[in-house]
Design an enzyme around this catalytic site. Structure first.
Site, short mmCIF file in Angstrom:
data_model
loop_
_atom_site.label_atom_id
_atom_site.label_comp_id
_atom_site.label_asym_id
_atom_site.label_seq_id
_atom_site.Cartn_x
_atom_site.Cartn_y
_atom_site.Cartn_z
N TYR A 1 -31.20 -13.72 29.96
CA TYR A 1 -30.43 -12.57 30.42
C TYR A 1 -31.37 -11.57 31.12
CZ TYR A 1 -27.02 -14.97 27.63
OH TYR A 1 -26.18 -15.94 27.14
N HIS B 1 -32.16 -7.39 23.54
CA HIS B 1 -32.00 -8.82 23.82
C HIS B 1 -32.85 -9.22 25.03
CE1 HIS B 1 -30.49 -12.75 24.02
NE2 HIS B 1 -29.19 -12.55 24.00
N GLY B 2 -34.04 -9.66 24.73
CA GLY B 2 -34.95 -10.09 25.81
C GLY B 2 -35.05 -11.60 25.91
C1 FMN Z 1 -21.88 -18.84 18.55
C2 FMN Z 1 -23.27 -18.37 18.92
C3 FMN Z 1 -23.43 -17.15 19.56
C4 FMN Z 1 -24.70 -16.68 19.87
N1 FMN Z 1 -24.84 -15.43 20.44
C5 FMN Z 1 -26.07 -14.89 20.59
C6 FMN Z 1 -26.22 -13.53 20.99
O1 FMN Z 1 -25.24 -12.79 21.21
N2 FMN Z 1 -27.49 -13.06 21.13
C7 FMN Z 1 -28.58 -13.83 20.90
O2 FMN Z 1 -29.72 -13.36 21.04
N3 FMN Z 1 -28.46 -15.12 20.50
C8 FMN Z 1 -27.24 -15.65 20.32
N4 FMN Z 1 -27.12 -16.93 19.84
C9 FMN Z 1 -28.32 -17.69 19.44
C10 FMN Z 1 -28.58 -17.51 17.94
O3 FMN Z 1 -28.96 -16.20 17.62
C11 FMN Z 1 -29.67 -18.47 17.45
O4 FMN Z 1 -30.84 -18.22 18.18
C12 FMN Z 1 -29.30 -19.94 17.60
O5 FMN Z 1 -28.00 -20.18 17.10
C13 FMN Z 1 -30.29 -20.84 16.87
O6 FMN Z 1 -30.34 -20.48 15.50
P1 FMN Z 1 -29.56 -21.32 14.35
O7 FMN Z 1 -30.09 -22.72 14.45
O8 FMN Z 1 -29.97 -20.66 13.06
O9 FMN Z 1 -28.13 -21.24 14.64
C14 FMN Z 1 -25.84 -17.46 19.57
C15 FMN Z 1 -25.67 -18.70 18.95
C16 FMN Z 1 -24.40 -19.16 18.63
C17 FMN Z 1 -24.26 -20.49 17.92
#
Ligand code: FMN
Length: 345
Positions: free
Chosen positions: A158, A153-154
């Site tokens: 973080y 996770h870069g």
């Molecule tokens: C509930 C939630 C938790 C997330 N947790 C992480 C995570 O643990 N690690 C990460 O890299 N991105 C995390 N993200 C970001 C998502 O991986 C993604 O980049 C973001 O939701 C945009 O994509 P989408 O429009 O398809 O939802 C999270 C997003 C949401 C909504």
């Protein structure tokens, strides 16, 4: 399926919830699931209910998850995460660590709800080496627990991105200052993890220029071009890029990455099927990751194929110890709709 923290793990032990296996197995048709962010060391835990991969018990619980996904024909990578300054003593019991003692603007979600951020402690050089080893050890544990690989996770402000960004990395030693020095920690993590489990099982997620968690990256073009140049020697499983829908960083970085590129878009609305198709058609990405749509649509690929309606999840169920909104979203059933027939007597 993009990595998504759901906050359902046991907050004390960091062991994933017993229903986590079912949750991911329901989504096995994704092709590749990237798990929620999993801390490599408790100091890197960002919020309540986030699972770890630092103990035997945690690894055993993940083993049940990977088995369940494989049984359904899916594949799953573990997202390895150190939150750096985006944490709180109320979450993991210690002062958060970071490249430099620069406090994050804004508030953070802790066990007591929204709390003021605290000033992190700058990591000593020796400690940086220990964090690198935490990533490598967690990667090995991930593979031993049946994960098909790991995604580092870069992204999103973080620890890894905190080393890359000028506003969070004020160090004047080998790990800060020039672009080459700011790249040192991320590249040491990649080197240690690929050495431990092989580059074919390792991916990296980045979010160039993303201001999330108070990051300022006005020099993203230079930083990420150099990063990709350094990474090209590894033949990683894939590079995962988070971009905004205008795809400016992606357009710049795609020509620099000959390997597999996974893209995901961040905006108010979830990344859509149309956006995904356009990313593939323009060649900006080889694979598209969908996040939020997978929360309420465990069978998202089938729904895309059928043009079926998509369910929406309420934001309230995204995170937290609650069990509703986790494994209770059904797959689409075309015949489940009620219909009226006026010919019926
Ligand atoms: C509930 C939630 C938790 C997330 N947790 C992480 C995570 O643990 N690690 C990460 O890299 N991105 C995390 N993200 C970001 C998502 O991986 C993604 O980049 C973001 O939701 C945009 O994509 P989408 O429009 O398809 O939802 C999270 C997003 C949401 C909504």
């Amino acid at each position: 399926m993009a990595p998504m923290t759901r906050g359902r793990a046991d907050d004390v032990t960091g062991v994933p919830h017993p229903r986590t296996a079912e949750y991911y197995a329901q989504r096995a048709s994704a092709g590749l699931i990237v798990s929620e962010g999993i801390w490599v060391d408790r100091t890197g835990k960002s919020g309540p209910g986030i699972p770890g991969l630092a103990t035997k018990r945690q690894a055993e619980a993940w083993c049940a998850v990977t088995e369940a996904v494989h049984r359904e024909g899916g594949r799953i990578f573990a997202q390895l995460w150190h939150a750096g300054r985006v944490s709180h003593p109320g979450v993991m019991g210690r002062t958060p660590v970071a490249p430099s003692a620069v406090r994050q603007a804004g508030r953070i979600f802790s066990a007591d709800g929204w709390t003021d951020t605290v000033e992190p402690r700058a990591l000593g050089e020796e400690e940086i080496g220990e964090v690198v080893q935490d990533f490598a050890a967690a990667a090995l544990r991930a593979v031993e627990a049946g994960f098909d690989g790991v995604e580092l996770h870069g992204a999103n402000g973080y620890l890894i991105q905190e080393f890359l960004a000028r506003n969070t990395n004020l160090r004047e030693d080998r790990y800060g200052g020039s672009v080459a020095a700011r790249l040192r920690f991320p590249l040491e993590v990649v080197a240690a993890v690929t050495e431990r489990i092989g580059a074919a099982r390792v991916a990296l997620r980045i979010s160039p220029g993303n201001p999330e968690n108070d990051i300022v990256e006005d020099d993203w073009k230079e930083v990420y071009s150099r990063l990709l140049e350094e990474l090209r020697r590894y033949e990683l499983a894939y590079l995962h890029v988070i971009d905004t829908p205008d795809a400016v960083p992606l357009s710049h970085l795609r020509p620099l990455w000959p390997g597999t590129l996974v893209a995901n878009l961040r905006s108010e609305e979830p990344t859509s099927r149309d956006e995904g198709e356009s990313l593939i058609e323009t060649g900006l990405a080889d694979v598209v990751a969908f996040g939020r749509l997978f929360i309420a649509n465990p069978d998202l690929p089938a729904r895309f194929a059928l043009g079926a309606p998509l369910a929406r999840a309420d934001h309230d169920v995204y995170y937290g110890a609650r069990l509703d909104g986790y494994t209770d979203f059904p797959a689409y059933e075309p015949d489940s709709a009620k219909f009226a027939c006026s010919a019926r007597s």
